[in-house]
Design a protein around this motif. Sequence first.
Motif, PDB file in Angstrom:
ATOM      1  N   LEU A  41       0.807  -1.194   0.048  1.00  0.00           N
ATOM      2  CA  LEU A  41      -0.006  -0.099  -0.025  1.00  0.00           C
ATOM      3  C   LEU A  41       0.570   1.184  -0.018  1.00  0.00           C
ATOM      4  CD1 LEU A  41      -2.754  -1.142   2.664  1.00  0.00           C
ATOM      5  CD2 LEU A  41      -2.856  -0.897  -0.033  1.00  0.00           C
ATOM      6  N   SER A  42       2.165   1.212   0.193  1.00  0.00           N
ATOM      7  CA  SER A  42       3.103   2.446   0.403  1.00  0.00           C
ATOM      8  C   SER A  42       3.102   2.927  -0.848  1.00  0.00           C
ATOM      9  CB  SER A  42       4.422   2.017   1.093  1.00  0.00           C
ATOM     10  OG  SER A  42       5.086   0.865   0.202  1.00  0.00           O
ATOM     11  N   ARG A  43       2.856   2.154  -2.108  1.00  0.00           N
ATOM     12  CA  ARG A  43       3.078   2.504  -3.467  1.00  0.00           C
ATOM     13  C   ARG A  43       1.828   2.395  -4.350  1.00  0.00           C
ATOM     14  NH1 ARG A  43       7.467  -0.482  -2.045  1.00  0.00           N
ATOM     15  NH2 ARG A  43       6.399  -2.450  -2.773  1.00  0.00           N
ATOM     16  N   SER A  44       0.643   2.049  -3.504  1.00  0.00           N
ATOM     17  CA  SER A  44      -0.353   1.468  -4.531  1.00  0.00           C
ATOM     18  C   SER A  44      -1.297   2.901  -4.942  1.00  0.00           C
ATOM     19  CB  SER A  44      -1.111   0.319  -4.044  1.00  0.00           C
ATOM     20  OG  SER A  44      -1.880   0.801  -2.818  1.00  0.00           O
ATOM     21  N   GLY A  45      -1.173   3.890  -4.159  1.00  0.00           N
ATOM     22  CA  GLY A  45      -2.003   5.036  -4.363  1.00  0.00           C
ATOM     23  C   GLY A  45      -3.532   4.701  -4.125  1.00  0.00           C
ATOM     24  N   TRP A  46      -4.330   5.177  -5.299  1.00  0.00           N
ATOM     25  CA  TRP A  46      -5.819   4.956  -4.909  1.00  0.00           C
ATOM     26  C   TRP A  46      -6.131   3.616  -5.700  1.00  0.00           C
ATOM     27  CZ3 TRP A  46      -8.847   7.927  -2.322  1.00  0.00           C
ATOM     28  CH2 TRP A  46      -8.456   9.447  -1.985  1.00  0.00           C
ATOM     29  N   ARG A  47      -5.264   2.882  -6.287  1.00  0.00           N
ATOM     30  CA  ARG A  47      -5.711   1.541  -6.843  1.00  0.00           C
ATOM     31  C   ARG A  47      -6.191   0.372  -6.035  1.00  0.00           C
ATOM     32  NH1 ARG A  47      -1.547  -1.785  -7.571  1.00  0.00           N
ATOM     33  NH2 ARG A  47      -0.126  -0.171  -7.891  1.00  0.00           N
ATOM     34  N   PRO A  48      -7.447  -0.030  -6.196  1.00  0.00           N
ATOM     35  CA  PRO A  48      -8.075  -0.647  -5.186  1.00  0.00           C
ATOM     36  C   PRO A  48      -7.522  -2.110  -4.993  1.00  0.00           C
ATOM     37  CG  PRO A  48      -9.352  -0.307  -6.884  1.00  0.00           C
ATOM     38  CD  PRO A  48      -8.158   0.469  -7.460  1.00  0.00           C
ATOM     39  N   PHE A  49      -6.507  -2.636  -5.923  1.00  0.00           N
ATOM     40  CA  PHE A  49      -6.033  -3.917  -5.819  1.00  0.00           C
ATOM     41  C   PHE A  49      -4.967  -4.183  -5.989  1.00  0.00           C
ATOM     42  CE2 PHE A  49      -7.382  -2.494 -10.021  1.00  0.00           C
ATOM     43  CZ  PHE A  49      -6.093  -2.868 -10.807  1.00  0.00           C
ATOM     44  N   TYR A  50      -4.207  -5.487  -5.611  1.00  0.00           N
ATOM     45  CA  TYR A  50      -2.671  -5.532  -5.741  1.00  0.00           C
ATOM     46  C   TYR A  50      -2.283  -6.132  -7.256  1.00  0.00           C
ATOM     47  CZ  TYR A  50      -2.824  -5.301  -0.747  1.00  0.00           C
ATOM     48  OH  TYR A  50      -3.006  -4.960   0.585  1.00  0.00           O
ATOM     49  N   THR A  51      -1.317  -5.365  -7.925  1.00  0.00           N
ATOM     50  CA  THR A  51      -0.814  -6.114  -9.223  1.00  0.00           C
ATOM     51  C   THR A  51      -0.260  -7.564  -8.881  1.00  0.00           C
ATOM     52  OG1 THR A  51       1.404  -4.940  -9.051  1.00  0.00           O
ATOM     53  CG2 THR A  51      -0.522  -3.919 -10.274  1.00  0.00           C
ATOM     54  N   LYS A  52      -0.021  -8.083 -10.237  1.00  0.00           N
ATOM     55  CA  LYS A  52       0.878  -9.188 -10.051  1.00  0.00           C
ATOM     56  C   LYS A  52       2.115  -9.250  -9.534  1.00  0.00           C
ATOM     57  CE  LYS A  52      -1.163 -12.528 -13.488  1.00  0.00           C
ATOM     58  NZ  LYS A  52      -1.515 -12.367 -14.857  1.00  0.00           N
ATOM     59  N   GLU A  53       2.604  -8.101  -9.995  1.00  0.00           N
ATOM     60  CA  GLU A  53       4.001  -7.800  -9.609  1.00  0.00           C
ATOM     61  C   GLU A  53       4.237  -7.646  -7.988  1.00  0.00           C
ATOM     62  OE1 GLU A  53       7.037  -7.770 -10.840  1.00  0.00           O
ATOM     63  OE2 GLU A  53       7.939  -6.702  -9.324  1.00  0.00           O
ATOM     64  N   GLU A  54       3.248  -7.128  -7.383  1.00  0.00           N
ATOM     65  CA  GLU A  54       3.504  -6.614  -6.164  1.00  0.00           C
ATOM     66  C   GLU A  54       3.098  -8.022  -5.385  1.00  0.00           C
ATOM     67  OE1 GLU A  54       1.424  -2.227  -5.519  1.00  0.00           O
ATOM     68  OE2 GLU A  54       0.151  -3.887  -5.851  1.00  0.00           O
ATOM     69  N   LYS A  55       2.359  -9.097  -5.844  1.00  0.00           N
ATOM     70  CA  LYS A  55       1.806 -10.400  -5.108  1.00  0.00           C
ATOM     71  C   LYS A  55       3.209 -11.296  -5.311  1.00  0.00           C
ATOM     72  CE  LYS A  55      -2.937 -10.257  -6.235  1.00  0.00           C
ATOM     73  NZ  LYS A  55      -3.905 -10.821  -7.152  1.00  0.00           N
ATOM     74  N   ARG A  56       4.004 -10.882  -6.469  1.00  0.00           N
ATOM     75  CA  ARG A  56       5.198 -11.712  -6.625  1.00  0.00           C
ATOM     76  C   ARG A  56       6.295 -11.254  -5.583  1.00  0.00           C
ATOM     77  NH1 ARG A  56       9.563 -11.405  -8.446  1.00  0.00           N
ATOM     78  NH2 ARG A  56       9.432  -9.291  -9.160  1.00  0.00           N
ATOM     79  N   GLN A  57       6.400  -9.960  -5.452  1.00  0.00           N
ATOM     80  CA  GLN A  57       7.261  -9.457  -4.370  1.00  0.00           C
ATOM     81  C   GLN A  57       6.836  -9.931  -3.088  1.00  0.00           C
ATOM     82  OE1 GLN A  57       7.103  -4.934  -4.298  1.00  0.00           O
ATOM     83  NE2 GLN A  57       8.975  -4.839  -5.334  1.00  0.00           N
ATOM     84  N   ALA A  58       5.620  -9.899  -2.928  1.00  0.00           N
ATOM     85  CA  ALA A  58       5.334 -10.501  -1.293  1.00  0.00           C
ATOM     86  C   ALA A  58       5.843 -11.908  -1.199  1.00  0.00           C
ATOM     87  CB  ALA A  58       3.565 -10.238  -1.135  1.00  0.00           C
TER      88      ALA A  58
END
Lengths: 237, 286
Positions: A97-114
């Motif tokens: 969430l530190s980078r997602s701004g107003w976007r309401p879902f996580y991207t594939k890239e973010e999920k991979r990072q997690a």
Amino acid sequence: MALLECRDVTLAYEGHTVVENLSFCLEEGDYLCIVGENGSGKSTLIRTLLHLKKPSAGQILYGQGLQHKSIGYLPQQSAVPQDFPATVEEIVRSACLSRSGWRPFYTKEEKRQAEDNMRKTGVSHLAKRCCRELSGGQQQRVLLARALGAATKLLLLDEPVAGLDPQAGEGLYGLIEKLNRREKMTVIMVTHDVAAAVKYASHILHLAHRPLFFGTAAGYQQSDTGKSFMRWTKGEG
Amino acid sequence: MMAALTSMLSQYFQYPFVRYAFAVGILIALCSSLLGVTLVLKRFSFIGDGLSHVAFGALAVATVVNVQNDTLVVFPITVASAILLLRAGQNAKVKGDAAIAMVSVASLALGYLLLHLFSASSNISGDVCGTLFGATAILTLSAADVWLCFAMSLAVIVLFVCFYHKIFAVTFDETFARAIGVNVGGYNIFIATVIAVVIVLAMKLVGSLLISALVIFPALSAMRLYKSFRSVILFSACFSVCAAAIGMTVAILAGTPVGATIVTVDLLLFAICFALGGLRPHLGRA
């Protein structure tokens, strides 16, 4: 310019000064341990570095593109609610969430990072488990994975091993050391455990409302402050 | 027997006001359960109760000054109180639970006093009882009320879905969320506003004294059975919708008070979930 620099900082709560005349400088890849007795201003300093509180005087400068919201923060274990229904995966992903701004879902890239971060802290196999079923050591590893999700260069750890059994504590120290060495992650850690501080850290800051010592860990062991504090904590333990 | 009941039901459903009541009831139950999980986890279970009393006080004021559309008075007052109460949790002279209790009894007393002193109605006890327990309000909705309710419920659901991850982060660990740059204060105000909206809507369904049930029973039941935030939210939404549907059907067929019947069904379903959770501690999946 250094990664983080404090220039003559004063920290106060409602006019009551907690820390004064604090100056120190941190380079990328350093491992700083902040030691001192209870109430010496360690946690206040952490809150200030995270921008949860403003210094009442002096300056805190972030260099090399570091932003306060890209500091990975690991709170004390007691800070996490014990009956919360949340899976490890949900917790670790929330750092995005530190980078997602107003976007309401996580991207594939973010999920991979997690997923990467869970692998780094050794909790991948727990991804679908609920945090309240895990041991204290496992919970700290989960929160460390979350901290990595927000961190680009700097990890800020507040008493990470407090309340853990010695074995789990040792494992967590080993993990933090690995992140510092292999991932070139800069680490700032508040701790009561002076023995571990001089064993793992590259630098020590000893606070007692003002800095009593700032320098390398080796220098701290030779200094009068370090010797007397280590003798005192040993006697206490 | 079954056939008789079905034909009785279908007869009732020919009346538009029964269909309205059913649709509105289900929407309100859905909205309140979504927010309920966050409230229970943030240790604010009682805020629903406090705010509904504020709404009662505001309704009394609206009745006394004879406003045509009382929602215009009730909404702003309830929203303002919600924001004050949720923010007061952090740094106030009177701490969270005491503040809620104080505001809650004060508005209940003042509301009743105002009604007693100034109301033109001949049946004050009846009016008050209706507002507190939602006796007939749900069956006297106009089409405009239904559309308003529908629009607001839809707004609550859409906003909840859009901000789902932020609501999770703010509920789970406020300090961390603030540290990574989430506007925690803003989201707390947002949550408070949505709660106030839900409460004002729910007053029509179950009355102000019973609203807490719609907020806490679905959340507690879901937390007993499920272990991830997402499944807890989904299950509590289903739970709440089922309880409202069953409760309203029973109320129509048996002629019992709508609000109290829904809450009783909530309680029974909660007991079942609680027993299931205890019998098989590993039943819950992620």
